[in-house]
Design a protein around this motif. Structure first.
Motif, mmCIF file in Angstrom:
data_model
loop_
_atom_site.group_PDB
_atom_site.id
_atom_site.type_symbol
_atom_site.label_atom_id
_atom_site.label_comp_id
_atom_site.label_asym_id
_atom_site.label_seq_id
_atom_site.Cartn_x
_atom_site.Cartn_y
_atom_site.Cartn_z
ATOM 1 N N VAL A 73 0.844 -1.196 0.000
ATOM 2 C CA VAL A 73 0.000 0.000 0.000
ATOM 3 C C VAL A 73 0.875 1.240 0.000
ATOM 4 O O VAL A 73 1.986 1.229 0.515
ATOM 5 N N GLY A 74 0.361 2.294 -0.613
ATOM 6 C CA GLY A 74 1.088 3.550 -0.651
ATOM 7 C C GLY A 74 0.154 4.687 -0.978
ATOM 8 O O GLY A 74 -1.000 4.480 -1.358
ATOM 9 N N LYS A 75 0.675 5.888 -0.822
ATOM 10 C CA LYS A 75 -0.095 7.097 -1.097
ATOM 11 C C LYS A 75 0.620 7.862 -2.206
ATOM 12 O O LYS A 75 1.826 8.080 -2.153
ATOM 13 N N PHE A 76 -0.152 8.268 -3.198
ATOM 14 C CA PHE A 76 0.396 9.012 -4.323
ATOM 15 C C PHE A 76 0.778 10.408 -3.869
ATOM 16 O O PHE A 76 0.060 11.041 -3.100
ATOM 17 N N GLY A 77 1.913 10.899 -4.338
ATOM 18 C CA GLY A 77 2.359 12.237 -3.963
ATOM 19 C C GLY A 77 3.285 12.812 -5.017
ATOM 20 O O GLY A 77 3.388 12.296 -6.129
ATOM 21 N N ALA A 78 3.971 13.885 -4.639
ATOM 22 C CA ALA A 78 4.893 14.552 -5.556
ATOM 23 C C ALA A 78 6.188 14.865 -4.818
ATOM 24 O O ALA A 78 6.168 15.295 -3.672
ATOM 25 N N VAL A 79 7.307 14.658 -5.506
ATOM 26 C CA VAL A 79 8.622 14.971 -4.976
ATOM 27 C C VAL A 79 9.100 16.248 -5.644
ATOM 28 O O VAL A 79 9.074 16.350 -6.872
ATOM 29 N N GLU A 80 9.509 17.215 -4.862
ATOM 30 C CA GLU A 80 10.027 18.494 -5.359
ATOM 31 C C GLU A 80 9.167 19.065 -6.493
ATOM 32 O O GLU A 80 9.651 19.279 -7.609
ATOM 33 N N PRO A 81 7.896 19.347 -6.242
ATOM 34 C CA PRO A 81 7.003 19.815 -7.303
ATOM 35 C C PRO A 81 7.393 21.153 -7.924
ATOM 36 O O PRO A 81 6.973 21.459 -9.032
ATOM 37 N N ASN A 82 8.204 21.946 -7.236
ATOM 38 C CA ASN A 82 8.594 23.257 -7.768
ATOM 39 C C ASN A 82 9.822 23.211 -8.665
ATOM 40 O O ASN A 82 10.206 24.223 -9.225
ATOM 41 N N VAL A 83 10.439 22.050 -8.808
ATOM 42 C CA VAL A 83 11.603 21.907 -9.674
ATOM 43 C C VAL A 83 11.106 21.508 -11.065
ATOM 44 O O VAL A 83 10.540 20.427 -11.234
ATOM 45 N N PRO A 84 11.290 22.376 -12.060
ATOM 46 C CA PRO A 84 10.768 22.065 -13.394
ATOM 47 C C PRO A 84 11.581 20.970 -14.098
ATOM 48 O O PRO A 84 12.727 20.702 -13.744
ATOM 49 N N GLN A 85 10.972 20.372 -15.109
ATOM 50 C CA GLN A 85 11.610 19.409 -15.996
ATOM 51 C C GLN A 85 12.239 18.221 -15.282
ATOM 52 O O GLN A 85 13.353 17.815 -15.587
ATOM 53 N N ARG A 86 11.534 17.692 -14.320
ATOM 54 C CA ARG A 86 11.961 16.448 -13.676
ATOM 55 C C ARG A 86 10.712 15.665 -13.319
ATOM 56 O O ARG A 86 9.626 16.212 -13.285
ATOM 57 N N HIS A 87 10.871 14.413 -13.032
ATOM 58 C CA HIS A 87 9.734 13.587 -12.644
ATOM 59 C C HIS A 87 9.368 13.903 -11.195
ATOM 60 O O HIS A 87 10.242 13.982 -10.335
ATOM 61 N N HIS A 88 8.085 14.091 -10.960
ATOM 62 C CA HIS A 88 7.602 14.449 -9.627
ATOM 63 C C HIS A 88 6.715 13.372 -9.017
ATOM 64 O O HIS A 88 6.674 13.225 -7.805
ATOM 65 N N ASP A 89 5.951 12.667 -9.851
ATOM 66 C CA ASP A 89 4.977 11.695 -9.352
ATOM 67 C C ASP A 89 5.683 10.595 -8.568
ATOM 68 O O ASP A 89 6.652 10.004 -9.038
ATOM 69 N N SER A 90 5.179 10.324 -7.372
ATOM 70 C CA SER A 90 5.810 9.311 -6.529
ATOM 71 C C SER A 90 4.765 8.578 -5.700
ATOM 72 O O SER A 90 3.627 9.022 -5.573
ATOM 73 N N ILE A 91 5.188 7.469 -5.137
ATOM 74 C CA ILE A 91 4.370 6.710 -4.193
ATOM 75 C C ILE A 91 5.107 6.747 -2.864
ATOM 76 O O ILE A 91 6.295 6.401 -2.795
ATOM 77 N N GLU A 92 4.405 7.185 -1.814
ATOM 78 C CA GLU A 92 4.992 7.201 -0.480
ATOM 79 C C GLU A 92 4.481 5.989 0.285
ATOM 80 O O GLU A 92 3.292 5.679 0.238
ATOM 81 N N PHE A 93 5.387 5.338 0.994
ATOM 82 C CA PHE A 93 5.067 4.109 1.705
ATOM 83 C C PHE A 93 4.992 4.351 3.213
ATOM 84 O O PHE A 93 5.438 5.386 3.706
#
Length: 139
Positions: A73-93
């Protein structure tokens, strides 16, 4: 939310109860979620959405091998959303660790357990506003 690299891919929002599959979308190097019925359509997930995977989560760690977490199980979130041109979508455990969605191994199945509370309230408010109030009914 869909990562910046999926903006050219057809997309739709996630629905509670549906089972999604991790996949790489044609024409991109980005992995994300799709339904089995629409494998070419990216399913965008809002931060805070809870997911249950069919098996322990597996991901690429940047090397040849893959790693597995002892979580389903995990919760969908974003890593460093203010940094452009990188992947942000993440799963937090549950232990606080997170994995970028684009690192998830392909072919994993996850069921959408719950959308974020703000999304559920908004969806519930619309039908309630459309129905007459008790005062209007008694008048």
């Amino acid at each position: 939310m869909c990562d910046y690299s999926l903006h050219a891919v057809a997309s739709r929002p996630a629905k509670v109860g549906e089972t999604l599959t991790t996949t790489t979308f044609r024409g991109t190097s980005t992995r994300g979620f799709a339904s089995e019925a629409e494998p070419e359509v990216a399913v965008c997930i809002l931060p805070g959405t809870e997911l249950a995977f069919a098996d322990n989560v597996k991901y690429d760690n940047g090397w040849i091998w893959t790693k597995a977490l002892n979580f389903r199980v995990g919760k969908f979130g974003a890593v460093e959303p203010n940094v452009p041109q990188r992947h942000h979508d993440s799963i937090e455990f549950p232990d606080g660790s997170s994995v970028l969605v684009t690192q998830l191994c392909e072919g994993q199945h996850a069921t959408v357990l719950q959308l974020p509370v703000a999304q559920q309230v908004t969806a519930q408010e619309r039908p309630a506003a459309a129905t007459p109030t008790a005062a209007a009914i008694s008048a």
